[in-house]
Design a protein around this motif. Structure first.
Motif, PDB file in Angstrom:
ATOM      1  N   GLU A   1      51.864 -51.227 -23.153  1.00 32.02           N
ATOM      2  CA  GLU A   1      50.536 -51.830 -23.068  1.00 32.02           C
ATOM      3  C   GLU A   1      49.790 -51.348 -21.838  1.00 32.02           C
ATOM      4  OE1 GLU A   1      51.626 -56.079 -25.295  1.00 32.02           O
ATOM      5  OE2 GLU A   1      51.440 -55.963 -23.100  1.00 32.02           O
TER       6      GLU A   1
ATOM      7  N   SER B   1      58.345 -44.465 -21.870  1.00 33.96           N
ATOM      8  CA  SER B   1      57.981 -45.215 -23.065  1.00 33.96           C
ATOM      9  C   SER B   1      58.291 -44.434 -24.343  1.00 33.96           C
ATOM     10  CB  SER B   1      56.491 -45.573 -23.013  1.00 33.96           C
ATOM     11  OG  SER B   1      56.105 -46.301 -24.151  1.00 33.96           O
TER      12      SER B   1
ATOM     13  N   GLN C   1      61.628 -53.631 -15.105  1.00 30.78           N
ATOM     14  CA  GLN C   1      62.239 -54.286 -16.261  1.00 30.78           C
ATOM     15  C   GLN C   1      62.814 -53.266 -17.241  1.00 30.78           C
ATOM     16  OE1 GLN C   1      58.815 -56.550 -17.515  1.00 30.78           O
ATOM     17  NE2 GLN C   1      59.488 -58.406 -16.439  1.00 30.78           N
ATOM     18  N   ALA C   2      62.096 -52.164 -17.457  1.00 27.60           N
ATOM     19  CA  ALA C   2      62.592 -51.121 -18.355  1.00 27.60           C
ATOM     20  C   ALA C   2      63.845 -50.466 -17.783  1.00 27.60           C
ATOM     21  CB  ALA C   2      61.502 -50.075 -18.585  1.00 27.60           C
TER      22      ALA C   2
ATOM     23  N   ASN D   1      53.978 -55.307 -21.120  1.00 23.83           N
ATOM     24  CA  ASN D   1      55.062 -54.331 -21.147  1.00 23.83           C
ATOM     25  C   ASN D   1      54.532 -52.946 -20.791  1.00 23.83           C
ATOM     26  OD1 ASN D   1      53.969 -53.115 -23.510  1.00 23.83           O
ATOM     27  ND2 ASN D   1      55.059 -54.568 -24.802  1.00 23.83           N
TER      28      ASN D   1
ATOM     29  N   PRO E   1      56.741 -53.561 -14.951  1.00 25.11           N
ATOM     30  CA  PRO E   1      57.203 -53.021 -16.235  1.00 25.11           C
ATOM     31  C   PRO E   1      58.257 -51.926 -16.099  1.00 25.11           C
ATOM     32  CG  PRO E   1      54.822 -53.266 -16.253  1.00 25.11           C
ATOM     33  CD  PRO E   1      55.270 -53.518 -14.855  1.00 25.11           C
TER      34      PRO E   1
END
Length: 402
Positions: free
Chosen positions: A378, A293, A340-341, A375, A337
């Motif tokens: 979060e 992140s 997807q990232a 996401n 998440p």
């Protein structure tokens, strides 16, 4: 004595003392400087003795090193290390070698022997070294803050990890370990508190050495080395600091804390304990996901994708395991998440993303709404980073209610 023997030998060879002019000059020089001639004769004798072929047995070398026979500066192990670092060693250019080919063969044999022995001779362990101790004065308290470097020995550690702890932190660790591992802690010494002279230089120096020995002793005991309380003493503070900095958007500072936490977990062997200790697995995955992140927000997609891959190696299920999941499947909250990232990051750096796209498709076919998931950031902000002590207390309270 050596010069007289040399002169007698020359007279015998040249019959009745008919020596060449060069030989007479050498004899006169030997008479004038008997010590140098003796030194030269001894050197020739030693060179002749070393002109043969050496043979080493692996077990014999190990035994001699363990017994302390080769522990000095001139030991064979030091010589072998130099020959590996410097290809043009003395063996290659020795004038006493019969031929250059034979010399090269000998050097290769020594190098191969040393390489085969090196994994067995070098034992990797952690070194805990106090590099600084400073007195901190706050409004209502005064204490000594100890800075420790955690270093992997046996190899050149390019990335030592650093922690800062005070006496009460060590005391808390000792108390928790005694409660949970009383039998293993019986023979472990802990430096006691003093009523006076706590901030004297001598006291601080003695405590620094005592803390180094204390941590080294704990790490040498297999049961304590893998204890969650011992592991969390090192990395959990940095992990919580990284989460706090992530929440307020200070991503560069968060990366520093998270990378230090990751190095500590790697050095302590947490990755090998993921299957046995769920809490350590949660901390390991949180560290990698938080780095993903932060690196995304710092626009460093390569670093973000590398950490994403590492996290998914321990988290992504196989297609067979996914099919055996109940409907709807019970998945880790970070799985979707991260997938997807990883798809987005792989596309950015032109890396193959088909494996992760296929896994996302399989999850969607099982009834999971992948488009309606929180996401990654979060999930990380809401994560509660518990330690093993709180986890144990919550379990005990649950047992009391039942």
């Amino acid at each position: 004595m050596a010069s007289k023997l040399l002169d007698r030998l020359r007279r015998t060879l040249f019959k009745e003392g008919e020596l060449p002019a060069d030989a007479d000059a050498d004899a006169d020089t030997a008479d004038e400087f008997p010590e140098s001639s003796e030194l030269e004769d001894d050197t020739d004798y030693v060179s002749a003795k070393l002109g043969g072929t050496l043979c080493f047995e692996g077990d014999a070398v190990l035994d001699s090193e363990e017994a302390g026979e080769a522990s000095g500066q001139d030991s064979d192990s030091d010589f072998f290390g130099e020959s590996l670092d410097n290809p043009c060693s003395s063996t290659d250019i020795s004038p006493t070698s019969p031929t250059l080919k034979g010399s090269n063969m000998l050097t290769r044999q020594l190098q191969e022997s040393w390489r085969s022995l090196r994994p067995r001779c070098v034992s990797e362990k952690l070194i805990f070294e106090v590099t600084d101790a400073s007195v901190v004065q706050e409004t209502s308290s005064k204490y000594v803050l100890y800075t420790l470097h955690v270093i992997q020995s046996g190899t050149f550690d390019k990335t030592p990890a650093v922690i800062t702890r005070r006496y009460t932190d060590f005391e808390r660790l000792h108390g928790r370990l005694r409660r949970r591992h009383g039998d293993e802690m019986d023979g472990v010494y802990f430096p006691r508190k003093k009523l006076r002279r706590n901030f004297a230089a001598e006291t601080i120096a003695k405590r620094s050495r005592a803390f180094e020995q204390y941590l080294g002793h704990l790490h040498s005991l297999p049961e304590l080395r893998a204890a969650p309380t011992f592991l969390e003493f090192f990395y959990l503070g940095d992990l919580r600091a990284g989460q706090m900095l992530l929440r307020v958007g200070r991503y560069q500072e968060a990366v520093g804390a998270l990378l230090n936490a990751l190095r500590l977990q790697e050095k302590l062997g947490c990755q090998q304990l993921l299957q046995q200790q769920p809490l350590q697995k949660a901390h390991w995955l949180f560290t990698l996901a938080a780095l993903v992140s932060c690196f995304q927000d710092l626009e460093q997609p390569t670093e973000a994708q590398e950490n994403c891959d590492r996290a998914l190696q321990n988290l992504a299920p196989s297609s067979e395991a996914l099919k055996q999941q109940p409907q709807p499947p019970q998945l880790h909250p970070l799985l979707v998440p991260l997938l997807q990232a990883n798809v987005r990051l792989s596309w950015k750096i032109s890396k193959d993303k088909r494996r992760w796209e296929a896994l996302l498709q399989d999850i969607q076919e099982l009834g999971v709404d992948v488009g309606n998931q929180p996401n990654l950031k979060e999930c990380l902000i809401k994560e509660n980073l518990e330690d093993s002590e709180r986890d144990t207390k919550s379990k005990s309270k649950g047992d009391d209610h039942t």
